[in-house]
Scaffold this motif. Structure first.
Motif: not given
Length: 504
Positions: A277-278, A334, A340-345, A273, A330, A337
């Motif tokens: 994301a990264r 992450l 989420n990965a999309t918003d963090w990216a 995960y 990250a 939680r």
């Protein structure tokens, strides 16, 4: 439980590296005879083991039909939820709006979720429905009786939510007179959740999985990369984030992710995960350089042409070094939680992050440069209205006759940095912002303190006070030398010599 040795088993071993011994053991045990109760302990990656068991029993090639149900004890927190979920999964019944959101009705249309007796009756009814023929002497034998498998994930939650059902579930084959195997998958030992007084069935086989090592974890992440790359090739997408030629770079990337995050978590899915994301931001400079070199070429939906040129070893090391702080960030966001990965990216896109935090990071580093010398506050805050800098006057006192010569005072830049409070750092930063026409920026913004934390993790700042100390402001000390501070001040266009108490 026979698996296709040339296809299914080899794919399972490729998808789940390090689980070869466990896969061969579980298939050999369950294919020989029906085990009433099986207990599996996995302290490290129970979700990976549950996914492996799910694929083993759903891809069965056995001649007799096998009904498989995979439930989670966390979701089935009441007895009725557990009964309905098990029967719907064993019967292959999907609750939909078209059928009135009804559970599996069976042949008699009765409800099987009232008690354990009605649940056992539902199991026998499902067995009879799958068992062809009307009587045992009319075309059906005991060997042709369908086999059922019930997998209970996170079985340790049964002790808290449904303690009265542990004994019936372990003795399900005995009570229902159905060929069913109950598998408990838990991160706790059987001795920790078993009921007292020996009322439950003793596990016919108790299996413990081993922790995935570095090689197995990296192989699992590489398998996910190949699967994503193959899926994008089938759909014909022009996104080259998971281009097959990037596999060597991704292998080095996931090894670095494991080195950074394995101290805090070794869960393969958690590492996957964070890596997913990264990775788009990590490979973005490589793809941009490739597009600038080749220009706008024809799309390559098959992925066989237009191979990407990977950066050299020194370029890869610079990428890894640049993105190391973002991997720890990250992990902090992450893994619990918090997002989420999309918003963090999107929030940590390299270009967006550089444009948003460049000025803050520059001024923060500039404040560290001037904090390398003590008593610089007098030069910064003691300016007149005409913005003329006050210089220290050299006062020469008349030397008395016969007085001894005193030892010359050592310059502060030769003594090194001194400890300073956080308030002084913020005050000097505010003075620099005011001089550079950035008066609209607030010193209390979160990214200011985040930049200080990042500089502390980079060892550009050293915190000298303990974190648990509450009284007084936190104290810091600069972690760079005077000459490095001078070079950094020159790059940031900070007049360091004019701000020094002892100018060079």
């Amino acid at each position: 439980m026979a698996l296709d040795e040339t296809n299914s088993l080899s794919r399972l071993l490729e998808q789940f590296p390090g689980y070869g011994k466990f896969t061969s053991h579980i298939t050999s045990v369950t294919s020989s005879f029906v085990l009433p109760f099986l207990y599996i302990t996995d302290r490290h990656n129970p979700r990976i083991t549950a996914s492996l068991l799910n694929q083993i029993y759903r891809n069965s090639e056995d001649c007799s039909p096998t009904h498989f149900a995979h439930i989670n004890a966390t979701a089935c927190f009441t007895a009725r939820l557990l009964y309905d979920t098990v029967l719907n999964a064993l019967a292959g019944w999907e609750v939909a709006w078209e059928n009135g959101c009804q559970n599996w009705p069976g042949e008699d249309g009765k409800r099987y979720n009232d008690s354990i007796d009605s649940f056992l009756h539902g199991l026998r009814n499902l067995r009879n429905k799958s068992w062809q023929g009307t009587a045992k002497g009319n075309g059906r034998t005991a060997d042709e009786e369908p086999k059922m498998v019930l997998l209970v994930e996170r079985a340790e939650r049964l002790k808290d939510n449904l303690p009265d059902l542990i004994v019936p579930l372990t003795r399900l084959a005995e009570l229902s007179q159905v060929k069913i195997t109950t598998i408990f998958l838990s991160s706790a030992r059987w001795e920790d959740i078993k009921p007292p007084l020996g009322a439950s069935q003793i596990p016919t086989s108790s299996i413990s999985t081993l922790q995935a090592n570095r090689v197995n974890t990296v192989d699992s992440l590489l398998f996910e990369f190949r699967s994503t790359s193959a899926a994008q090739a089938r759909t014909g997408t022009q996104d080259k984030t998971y281009h097959p030629s990037l596999l060597p770079l991704y292998e080095q990337y996931v090894e670095h992710v494991y080195n950074v995050c394995s101290l805090y978590t070794t869960d393969i899915q958690e590492l996957q995960y964070i890596a997913a994301a990264r990775w788009p931001g990590f490979v973005k400079p490589v793809l941009q350089e490739q597009s600038d070199t080749n220009g706008d070429g024809d799309p390559d939906p098959d992925g066989t042409c237009n191979e990407l040129t990977l950066p050299a070893s020194d370029g890869r090391m610079r990428l890894l070094k640049f993105f190391t702080p973002s991997l720890t960030a990250a992990l902090d966001m992450l893994h619990p939680r918090l997002t989420n990965a999309t918003d963090w990216a999107l929030a940590n896109d390299p270009d967006m992050q550089a444009s948003e935090d460049a000025q803050c990071q520059t001024n923060t580093e500039g404040s560290i440069v001037v904090d390398h010398l003590p008593r610089i506050d007098v030069r910064m805050f003691g300016r007149g209205a005409d913005k003329q800098k006050r210089r220290r006057r050299k006062s020469v006192s008349p030397r008395k006759a016969g007085a001894q010569t005193t030892v010359a005072k050592v310059s502060q830049r030769l003594l090194g940095p001194v400890v300073f409070p956080l308030d002084r750092l913020l005050a000097i930063l505010g003075a620099l912002l005011e001089e550079n026409d950035h008066t609209d920026m607030e010193l209390g913004r979160v990214h200011i303190y985040a930049a200080i934390t990042e500089l502390t993790s980079m060892r550009a700042l050293h915190r000298t006070t303990a974190f648990e100390k509450l009284e007084g402001p936190p104290m810091y000390k600069c972690g760079i030398s005077f000459w490095v501070a001078g070079a950094l001040a020159k790059d940031l266009q900070v007049p360091l010599n004019d701000l020094m108490w002892d100018p060079m």
